[in-house]
Design an enzyme around this catalytic site. Structure first.
Site, PDB file in Angstrom:
ATOM      1  N   PHE A 126      -8.351 -35.462  85.714  1.00 41.62           N
ATOM      2  CA  PHE A 126      -7.294 -36.141  86.465  1.00 41.62           C
ATOM      3  C   PHE A 126      -6.199 -35.134  86.811  1.00 41.62           C
ATOM      4  O   PHE A 126      -5.645 -34.485  85.928  1.00 41.62           O
ATOM      5  CB  PHE A 126      -6.722 -37.301  85.642  1.00 41.62           C
ATOM      6  CG  PHE A 126      -5.915 -38.257  86.468  1.00 41.62           C
ATOM      7  CD1 PHE A 126      -6.538 -39.243  87.206  1.00 41.62           C
ATOM      8  CD2 PHE A 126      -4.545 -38.139  86.544  1.00 41.62           C
ATOM      9  CE1 PHE A 126      -5.800 -40.114  87.988  1.00 41.62           C
ATOM     10  CE2 PHE A 126      -3.801 -39.013  87.324  1.00 41.62           C
ATOM     11  CZ  PHE A 126      -4.423 -39.999  88.052  1.00 41.62           C
ATOM     12  N   ASP A 197      -4.733 -36.429  76.216  1.00 46.96           N
ATOM     13  CA  ASP A 197      -4.428 -37.488  77.171  1.00 46.96           C
ATOM     14  C   ASP A 197      -5.407 -38.632  76.886  1.00 46.96           C
ATOM     15  O   ASP A 197      -6.629 -38.463  77.027  1.00 46.96           O
ATOM     16  CB  ASP A 197      -4.577 -36.944  78.599  1.00 46.96           C
ATOM     17  CG  ASP A 197      -4.189 -37.967  79.655  1.00 46.96           C
ATOM     18  OD1 ASP A 197      -4.357 -39.169  79.410  1.00 46.96           O
ATOM     19  OD2 ASP A 197      -3.752 -37.552  80.750  1.00 46.96           O
ATOM     20  N   TYR A 222      -0.839 -49.210  81.428  1.00 48.41           N
ATOM     21  CA  TYR A 222      -1.333 -50.200  82.405  1.00 48.41           C
ATOM     22  C   TYR A 222      -2.840 -50.240  82.562  1.00 48.41           C
ATOM     23  O   TYR A 222      -3.347 -51.052  83.311  1.00 48.41           O
ATOM     24  CB  TYR A 222      -0.675 -49.971  83.774  1.00 48.41           C
ATOM     25  CG  TYR A 222      -0.786 -48.560  84.326  1.00 48.41           C
ATOM     26  CD1 TYR A 222      -1.941 -48.120  84.937  1.00 48.41           C
ATOM     27  CD2 TYR A 222       0.277 -47.673  84.225  1.00 48.41           C
ATOM     28  CE1 TYR A 222      -2.039 -46.827  85.426  1.00 48.41           C
ATOM     29  CE2 TYR A 222       0.193 -46.379  84.711  1.00 48.41           C
ATOM     30  CZ  TYR A 222      -0.976 -45.959  85.312  1.00 48.41           C
ATOM     31  OH  TYR A 222      -1.064 -44.679  85.773  1.00 48.41           O
ATOM     32  N   LYS A 223      -3.551 -49.350  81.868  1.00 46.58           N
ATOM     33  CA  LYS A 223      -5.024 -49.384  81.985  1.00 46.58           C
ATOM     34  C   LYS A 223      -5.583 -50.313  80.911  1.00 46.58           C
ATOM     35  O   LYS A 223      -5.387 -51.521  80.987  1.00 46.58           O
ATOM     36  CB  LYS A 223      -5.567 -47.961  81.909  1.00 46.58           C
ATOM     37  CG  LYS A 223      -5.189 -47.153  83.158  1.00 46.58           C
ATOM     38  CD  LYS A 223      -5.587 -45.693  83.073  1.00 46.58           C
ATOM     39  CE  LYS A 223      -5.179 -44.974  84.358  1.00 46.58           C
ATOM     40  NZ  LYS A 223      -5.069 -43.530  84.201  1.00 46.58           N
TER      41      LYS A 223
END
Ligand SMILES: *Cc1c(COP(=O)(O)O)cnc(C)c1O
Length: 408
Positions: A126, A197, A222-223
């Site tokens: 990412f 992460d 939010y995941k």
């Protein structure tokens, strides 16, 4: 087809996690396979938001910082997140976005390794992690290098030059999972620190930061934690680093005594020094309420069910000949399925048109998030059936499915 709908009903009937679906509010006519990008809405969130807005804000006004203890909400919610990731109380706080938390954690870690100039990270992961590391290295102006290597070269690239190994446990695109324990040990063996992460780990399967002796970690609200769009992220720092930890965003709420409004910055004790400014109380209350959905949940069962959902889904689409980008070995992956198709974007739009929501990642990946707290076996089985229909009939091959939206 190796399974029938009757098999799915049997699995759902005997599923120990089935009762947790009630904790979520899910729209009719949708099979939601994108909880890896934005978690579904936990029912407790709406009631909490109503109460917080009407009572805590509407009536309590500024008094609620004390009467509802808004001021320590970041650390209280941090401890709740900590329980899901094997972090001791007082080692996690909720604040800012993952990107900003990375900046703070990396800034702190680099200061703990003066004299070392390499930040080692995974190529093709990412991008925000690499962007933030590069931006911080430039800002520091001390010649730090961000070294990008393939996942399977991370261990061999660890050397005494490396200050920090910055790695995402589960790759957002493929769902491949790094061996956090082995890489942490290898990093420590050369004297490097680790920043993990956990965006695609926290709330998805068991994580034990204590057991792997992690130095720092960050992740998303939010995941898989279902905190809502733009929910604040979290940051972890091991207790052994607290005393010497200096992070670069020295905002007033990370001060030891913010309301002394002192001239000089003096960092708060413990993880509170990772705070920067005023916390987003509404979003944080939503995340706090969302975490109720994990009460009593055993994340080992969550992963075991995700693995069964994975097997069912991949077996049901096997005849289509799509290549599986996700490792087949359950130990080497998170809880998403990534399939390649040359027209992945259009296929995904056609799926969404039929009520099966996943997402697309460049260049040719369809991602399907498996979130066992609110997905039934029959949902995943039905989604696979719809994907088969769309591909065998080429229903995706229409101009409207090729039109790219701003957010994919
Ligand atoms: C989703 C995600 C992020 C998100 O960062 P934000 O700052 O919250 O936008 C960061 N890193 C990884 C690996 C992610 O998957």
């Amino acid at each position: 087809m190796p399974y029938t709908i009757a098999d799915m009903h049997d699995l759902d009937r005997t599923d120990p996690l089935a009762r947790y679906r009630e904790r979520f509010s899910l729209p009719d006519g949708v099979i939601y396979l994108d909880g890896n990008s934005l978690g579904a809405l936990p029912r407790a969130v709406k009631a909490r938001m109503d109460e917080v807005v009407a009572t805590q804000w509407g009536e309590g006004l500024i008094r609620s910082w004390n009467t509802h203890d808004w001021i320590d909400l970041p650390d209280r919610v941090g401890d709740r997140v900590g329980r899901l990731i094997g972090a001791a109380p007082g080692t996690v706080t909720v604040a800012d976005s993952t990107s900003v938390n990375l900046f703070k954690a990396l800034g702190a870690a680099l200061r703990l390794r003066p004299g070392r100039r390499v930040i080692l990270t995974e190529k093709g992961d990412f991008p925000t992690d690499g962007y933030v590391a590069t931006g911080l290295a430039e800002l520091m102006g001390q010649g730090h290098e961000v070294r990008f290597v393939a996942a399977d070269e991370l261990a061999s690239a660890l050397s005494p030059e490396v200050a920090v190994l910055l790695a995402t446990e589960v790759n957002y695109r493929t769902g491949a999972r790094l061996d956090m324990a082995a890489l942490s040990a290898a990093a420590h063996a050369v004297g490097a620190l680790t920043i993990w992460d956990l965006c695609h780990s926290a709330g998805a399967f068991p994580v034990d930061l204590g057991a792997v002796d992690a130095d720092f970690a960050v992740g998303c609200g939010y995941k898989y934690l279902n905190g809502g769009p733009g929910a604040p992220g979290f940051v972890y720092a091991a207790v052994r680093h607290h005393a010497d930890l200096r992070q670069p965003l020295t905002g007033w709420l990370g001060h030891a005594a913010p309301f002394s409004f002192a001239e000089d910055y003096r960092p708060a004790e413990g993880i509170a020094r990772m705070r920067v400014g005023t916390p987003p109380i509404l979003s944080m209350q939503a995340l706090d309420a969302a975490l109720d959905a994990f009460e009593g949940v055993d994340l080992r069962e969550v992963k075991a069910k995700a693995d069964r959902l994975f097997s069912i889904f991949t077996a049901a689409v096997a005849e289509l000949g799509l290549s599986l980008a996700t490792p087949a070995d359950p130990e080497r992956r998170g809880t998403q399925v990534s399939l390649r198709h040359p027209e992945a974007y259009a296929v995904m739009q056609a799926l969404i048109g039929r009520g099966v929501i996943g997402d697309f990642r460049q260049p040719d990946i369809m991602r399907f998030g498996l979130t066992p707290l609110y997905l039934r076996y029959e949902d995943v089985w039905a989604a696979a059936g719809i994907l088969r229909e769309i591909i065998t009939s080429a229903a995706w091959d229409r101009p409207e499915f090729r039109r790219r939206a701003k957010v994919v």
